[in-house]
Motif scaffolding. Structure first.
Motif, PDB file in Angstrom:
ATOM      1  N   GLY A  21       4.349  -7.240   1.344  1.00  0.00           N
ATOM      2  CA  GLY A  21       3.797  -7.024   0.010  1.00  0.00           C
ATOM      3  C   GLY A  21       2.368  -6.513   0.064  1.00  0.00           C
ATOM      4  O   GLY A  21       2.005  -5.558  -0.638  1.00  0.00           O
ATOM      5  N   CYS A  22       1.538  -7.127   0.896  1.00  0.00           N
ATOM      6  CA  CYS A  22       0.141  -6.685   1.017  1.00  0.00           C
ATOM      7  C   CYS A  22       0.051  -5.278   1.606  1.00  0.00           C
ATOM      8  O   CYS A  22      -0.759  -4.457   1.145  1.00  0.00           O
ATOM      9  CB  CYS A  22      -0.640  -7.665   1.893  1.00  0.00           C
ATOM     10  N   ALA A  23       0.864  -5.012   2.614  1.00  0.00           N
ATOM     11  CA  ALA A  23       0.846  -3.685   3.228  1.00  0.00           C
ATOM     12  C   ALA A  23       1.203  -2.616   2.206  1.00  0.00           C
ATOM     13  O   ALA A  23       0.588  -1.537   2.165  1.00  0.00           O
ATOM     14  CB  ALA A  23       1.820  -3.645   4.408  1.00  0.00           C
ATOM     15  N   TYR A  24       2.185  -2.909   1.356  1.00  0.00           N
ATOM     16  CA  TYR A  24       2.572  -1.936   0.323  1.00  0.00           C
ATOM     17  C   TYR A  24       1.434  -1.713  -0.668  1.00  0.00           C
ATOM     18  O   TYR A  24       1.121  -0.573  -1.031  1.00  0.00           O
ATOM     19  CB  TYR A  24       3.816  -2.401  -0.411  1.00  0.00           C
ATOM     20  N   ARG A  25       0.803  -2.801  -1.131  1.00  0.00           N
ATOM     21  CA  ARG A  25      -0.282  -2.666  -2.110  1.00  0.00           C
ATOM     22  C   ARG A  25      -1.421  -1.827  -1.542  1.00  0.00           C
ATOM     23  O   ARG A  25      -1.986  -0.959  -2.238  1.00  0.00           O
ATOM     24  CB  ARG A  25      -0.810  -4.043  -2.488  1.00  0.00           C
ATOM     25  N   LEU A  26      -1.784  -2.096  -0.293  1.00  0.00           N
ATOM     26  CA  LEU A  26      -2.893  -1.348   0.323  1.00  0.00           C
ATOM     27  C   LEU A  26      -2.511   0.111   0.549  1.00  0.00           C
ATOM     28  O   LEU A  26      -3.329   1.021   0.351  1.00  0.00           O
ATOM     29  CB  LEU A  26      -3.289  -2.014   1.638  1.00  0.00           C
ATOM     30  N   ALA A  27      -1.257   0.343   0.966  1.00  0.00           N
ATOM     31  CA  ALA A  27      -0.804   1.725   1.166  1.00  0.00           C
ATOM     32  C   ALA A  27      -0.788   2.488  -0.152  1.00  0.00           C
ATOM     33  O   ALA A  27      -1.166   3.669  -0.215  1.00  0.00           O
ATOM     34  CB  ALA A  27       0.590   1.716   1.802  1.00  0.00           C
ATOM     35  N   LEU A  28      -0.369   1.810  -1.219  1.00  0.00           N
ATOM     36  CA  LEU A  28      -0.334   2.451  -2.531  1.00  0.00           C
ATOM     37  C   LEU A  28      -1.735   2.841  -2.986  1.00  0.00           C
ATOM     38  O   LEU A  28      -1.937   3.891  -3.601  1.00  0.00           O
ATOM     39  CB  LEU A  28       0.304   1.505  -3.556  1.00  0.00           C
ATOM     40  N   PHE A  29      -2.705   2.019  -2.644  1.00  0.00           N
ATOM     41  CA  PHE A  29      -4.096   2.296  -3.029  1.00  0.00           C
ATOM     42  C   PHE A  29      -4.663   3.464  -2.227  1.00  0.00           C
ATOM     43  O   PHE A  29      -5.339   4.341  -2.776  1.00  0.00           O
ATOM     44  CB  PHE A  29      -4.949   1.038  -2.818  1.00  0.00           C
ATOM     45  N   HIS A  30      -4.391   3.490  -0.930  1.00  0.00           N
ATOM     46  CA  HIS A  30      -4.999   4.501  -0.058  1.00  0.00           C
ATOM     47  C   HIS A  30      -4.219   5.814  -0.034  1.00  0.00           C
ATOM     48  O   HIS A  30      -4.790   6.869   0.275  1.00  0.00           O
ATOM     49  CB  HIS A  30      -5.122   3.957   1.360  1.00  0.00           C
ATOM     50  N   TYR A  31      -2.921   5.754  -0.336  1.00  0.00           N
ATOM     51  CA  TYR A  31      -2.086   6.963  -0.273  1.00  0.00           C
ATOM     52  C   TYR A  31      -1.299   7.104  -1.571  1.00  0.00           C
ATOM     53  O   TYR A  31      -0.068   7.085  -1.588  1.00  0.00           O
ATOM     54  CB  TYR A  31      -1.135   6.896   0.917  1.00  0.00           C
ATOM     55  N   LYS A  32      -2.024   7.239  -2.672  1.00  0.00           N
ATOM     56  CA  LYS A  32      -1.413   7.216  -4.001  1.00  0.00           C
ATOM     57  C   LYS A  32      -0.322   8.262  -4.174  1.00  0.00           C
ATOM     58  O   LYS A  32       0.700   8.011  -4.809  1.00  0.00           O
ATOM     59  CB  LYS A  32      -2.489   7.426  -5.068  1.00  0.00           C
ATOM     60  N   THR A  33      -0.547   9.449  -3.632  1.00  0.00           N
ATOM     61  CA  THR A  33       0.410  10.530  -3.866  1.00  0.00           C
ATOM     62  C   THR A  33       1.637  10.439  -2.966  1.00  0.00           C
ATOM     63  O   THR A  33       2.696  10.970  -3.293  1.00  0.00           O
ATOM     64  CB  THR A  33      -0.278  11.895  -3.652  1.00  0.00           C
ATOM     65  N   GLU A  34       1.507   9.787  -1.816  1.00  0.00           N
ATOM     66  CA  GLU A  34       2.632   9.709  -0.878  1.00  0.00           C
ATOM     67  C   GLU A  34       3.514   8.481  -1.080  1.00  0.00           C
ATOM     68  O   GLU A  34       4.691   8.491  -0.734  1.00  0.00           O
ATOM     69  CB  GLU A  34       2.126   9.710   0.574  1.00  0.00           C
ATOM     70  N   VAL A  35       2.962   7.422  -1.626  1.00  0.00           N
ATOM     71  CA  VAL A  35       3.701   6.164  -1.745  1.00  0.00           C
ATOM     72  C   VAL A  35       4.242   6.017  -3.165  1.00  0.00           C
ATOM     73  O   VAL A  35       3.471   6.056  -4.139  1.00  0.00           O
ATOM     74  CB  VAL A  35       2.799   4.957  -1.406  1.00  0.00           C
ATOM     75  N   PRO A  36       5.533   5.856  -3.333  1.00  0.00           N
ATOM     76  CA  PRO A  36       6.096   5.717  -4.682  1.00  0.00           C
ATOM     77  C   PRO A  36       5.764   4.358  -5.292  1.00  0.00           C
ATOM     78  O   PRO A  36       5.599   3.364  -4.579  1.00  0.00           O
ATOM     79  CB  PRO A  36       7.610   5.849  -4.433  1.00  0.00           C
ATOM     80  N   VAL A  37       5.666   4.315  -6.610  1.00  0.00           N
ATOM     81  CA  VAL A  37       5.444   3.057  -7.322  1.00  0.00           C
ATOM     82  C   VAL A  37       6.800   2.391  -7.529  1.00  0.00           C
ATOM     83  O   VAL A  37       7.677   2.937  -8.193  1.00  0.00           O
ATOM     84  CB  VAL A  37       4.753   3.305  -8.675  1.00  0.00           C
ATOM     85  N   LEU A  38       6.965   1.230  -6.966  1.00  0.00           N
ATOM     86  CA  LEU A  38       8.246   0.532  -7.044  1.00  0.00           C
ATOM     87  C   LEU A  38       8.412  -0.145  -8.397  1.00  0.00           C
ATOM     88  O   LEU A  38       7.434  -0.539  -9.038  1.00  0.00           O
ATOM     89  CB  LEU A  38       8.346  -0.506  -5.927  1.00  0.00           C
ATOM     90  N   PRO A  39       9.642  -0.328  -8.856  1.00  0.00           N
ATOM     91  CA  PRO A  39       9.878  -1.024 -10.128  1.00  0.00           C
ATOM     92  C   PRO A  39       9.580  -2.516 -10.001  1.00  0.00           C
ATOM     93  O   PRO A  39       9.569  -3.078  -8.894  1.00  0.00           O
ATOM     94  CB  PRO A  39      11.364  -0.755 -10.397  1.00  0.00           C
ATOM     95  N   GLN A  40       9.362  -3.172 -11.121  1.00  0.00           N
ATOM     96  CA  GLN A  40       8.960  -4.578 -11.146  1.00  0.00           C
ATOM     97  C   GLN A  40       9.932  -5.524 -10.430  1.00  0.00           C
ATOM     98  O   GLN A  40       9.494  -6.431  -9.709  1.00  0.00           O
ATOM     99  CB  GLN A  40       8.757  -5.039 -12.596  1.00  0.00           C
ATOM    100  N   PRO A  41      11.248  -5.382 -10.600  1.00  0.00           N
ATOM    101  CA  PRO A  41      12.145  -6.316  -9.902  1.00  0.00           C
ATOM    102  C   PRO A  41      11.973  -6.290  -8.382  1.00  0.00           C
ATOM    103  O   PRO A  41      12.106  -7.323  -7.727  1.00  0.00           O
ATOM    104  CB  PRO A  41      13.545  -5.835 -10.316  1.00  0.00           C
ATOM    105  N   VAL A  42      11.672  -5.126  -7.836  1.00  0.00           N
ATOM    106  CA  VAL A  42      11.476  -5.025  -6.387  1.00  0.00           C
ATOM    107  C   VAL A  42      10.117  -5.616  -6.000  1.00  0.00           C
ATOM    108  O   VAL A  42      10.004  -6.387  -5.046  1.00  0.00           O
ATOM    109  CB  VAL A  42      11.577  -3.557  -5.928  1.00  0.00           C
ATOM    110  N   LEU A  43       9.083  -5.276  -6.748  1.00  0.00           N
ATOM    111  CA  LEU A  43       7.740  -5.778  -6.441  1.00  0.00           C
ATOM    112  C   LEU A  43       7.691  -7.302  -6.474  1.00  0.00           C
ATOM    113  O   LEU A  43       7.109  -7.941  -5.599  1.00  0.00           O
ATOM    114  CB  LEU A  43       6.730  -5.207  -7.434  1.00  0.00           C
ATOM    115  N   HIS A  44       8.312  -7.899  -7.471  1.00  0.00           N
ATOM    116  CA  HIS A  44       8.247  -9.354  -7.629  1.00  0.00           C
ATOM    117  C   HIS A  44       9.222 -10.096  -6.724  1.00  0.00           C
ATOM    118  O   HIS A  44       9.209 -11.330  -6.690  1.00  0.00           O
ATOM    119  CB  HIS A  44       8.481  -9.730  -9.086  1.00  0.00           C
ATOM    120  N   SER A  45      10.023  -9.367  -5.997  1.00  0.00           N
ATOM    121  CA  SER A  45      10.906 -10.018  -5.026  1.00  0.00           C
ATOM    122  C   SER A  45      10.102 -10.723  -3.936  1.00  0.00           C
ATOM    123  O   SER A  45      10.609 -11.650  -3.293  1.00  0.00           O
ATOM    124  CB  SER A  45      11.862  -8.996  -4.396  1.00  0.00           C
TER     125      SER A  45
END
Length: 401
Positions: free
Chosen positions: A219-243
């Protein structure tokens, strides 16, 4: 945003997946949690002990969400801190995974589990969705009331089938009953839980803790990757994020079921949780003063998962040891039982008042009178819904035990 333990001495009316099929216990999670007091799977001819203090704890999580929403009607001087009331949803997601796993029993078929989950959450959800429609939708929305939206058949249909949580468009995600997006997330959890249980039921303490560590790291790795690579990393839907929170709860329950019983004083767990929430708030307000404040903010959901998981584990472990607990008191257990209805209806009541009265007034402690009034009305409404809708319909629809 997430029912509670059933009567103290009566057999559970919920279920969780088990091995060959899925178990029998309550749901937990976004106020949709369930009877956290249900007995669990057989343990050498017996049953796991009840952990009913979690029912009382659920009420406080629902109340925290309520306090956040009330800032839209009656703001208090601690407005910035109360925004963390939304974190009550994370609490419910962790609790959902924990309770379902703790209560899981072999022998219940998957289709039976799904039917009972439907009986647990859908009748009341649908009724409150209809009520919310008349508060949050108009053919011609009035000016200056942004919470009232134009009627959209698409959004309402997605909400009715609990599919709206898969969209990150706020108009869809918070469509229908705005609190209902968490039910869409819970529905996803229920869909895959039987299969996760089958795959993990033989794990012991180490396996459960590895799950906890792995999901937080991912979860942390995804959040940090999303912040640093906004255009390359897709935004996941809420059910997946909250898993992350749900699977973390599963890992904790596996460890506890397997005999891991660290002596964690509950007062200390509350202190750590409260201190962690304050640190999140302070680091967000003073990012230059706290080392790692930016990363902490980006991984806020994972930090909250750790805090609430620690609290849930400490409270459950104390119940298993037989320690005293005010959370098991009759008033808190009752409030915990009504908390699902409370969660689904309080925002509808609040915004109906706001439409006809407007904001209570300027920021100030005098607004606490509004908190008390809306709280009383919401609790009364939740009791009525539990007593005459939720509980009787669940018993009717879930079928033979």
């Amino acid at each position: 945003m997430t029912k509670a333990a059933e009567e103290n001495q009566t057999p559970p009316t919920q279920e969780a997946p088990g091995s060959a099929g899925v178990g029998t216990n309550p749901p937990a999670g976004a106020p949709v949690s369930t009877a956290v007091g249900d007995t669990g799977p057989p343990a050498r001819g017996g049953r796991l002990p009840r952990v009913e203090s979690l029912t009382g704890l659920r009420w406080w999580a629902a109340f925290f969400v309520f306090c956040h929403h009330m800032t839209n009607l009656a703001p208090l001087p601690i407005f910035d801190f109360l925004k963390y009331g939304t974190s009550g949803v994370t609490f419910f997601f962790v609790l959902s995974g924990f309770v379902l796993t703790w209560s899981a029993q072999p022998g219940t078929k998957i289709r039976t589990f799904y039917r009972r989950r439907f009986a647990r959450i859908f009748p009341l959800y649908f009724l409150t969705l209809v009520a919310a429609f008349f508060v949050f939708y108009r053919v011609d929305p009035p000016a200056g009331m942004s919470w009232i939206k134009p009627v959209s058949v698409t959004v309402l249909v997605l909400s009715a089938f609990l599919l709206h949580g898969w969209s990150n468009n706020p108009t869809i995600l918070y469509g229908g009953n705005p609190a209902g997006w968490t039910l869409s997330v819970e529905a996803f959890f229920y869909a895959y839980f039987p299969f996760v249980w089958r795959a993990t039921q033989r794990l012991k303490v180490a396996g459960g803790l590895i799950i906890c560590f792995a999901v937080i790291a991912i979860g942390c790795a995804y959040r940090l990757a999303l912040f640093h690579y906004k255009t390359e990393v897709p935004v996941l839907p809420q059910p997946v994020l909250h898993s992350v929170a749900f699977l973390f709860g599963i890992g904790l329950a596996i460890a506890l079921r397997s005999g891991w019983r660290p002596q964690i004083p509950v007062w200390f767990a509350f202190l750590v949780t409260g201190g962690g929430l304050y640190l999140l708030w302070y680091s967000g307000s003073h990012p230059t003063e706290i080392p790692g404040a930016v990363s902490m903010g980006l991984c806020q959901k994972e930090v909250l998962t750790l805090l609430y998981g620690f609290l849930i584990f400490a409270v459950a472990a104390r119940d298993i040891r037989g320690g005293r607990s005010l959370l098991r008191s009759t008033p808190l257990v009752k409030l915990g039982q009504w908390s699902y209805a409370f969660y689904l209806v309080h925002a509808t009541i609040l915004y109906a008042i706001k439409e006809y009265h407007g904001v209570a007034g300027p920021i100030g402690w005098a607004n606490l009178t509004w908190y008390a009034g809306v709280l009383v009305v919401s609790i009364f409404a939740s009791w009525l819904l539990y007593r005459f809708v939720e509980h009787p319909l669940e018993r009717k629809l879930r079928g033979p035990r």
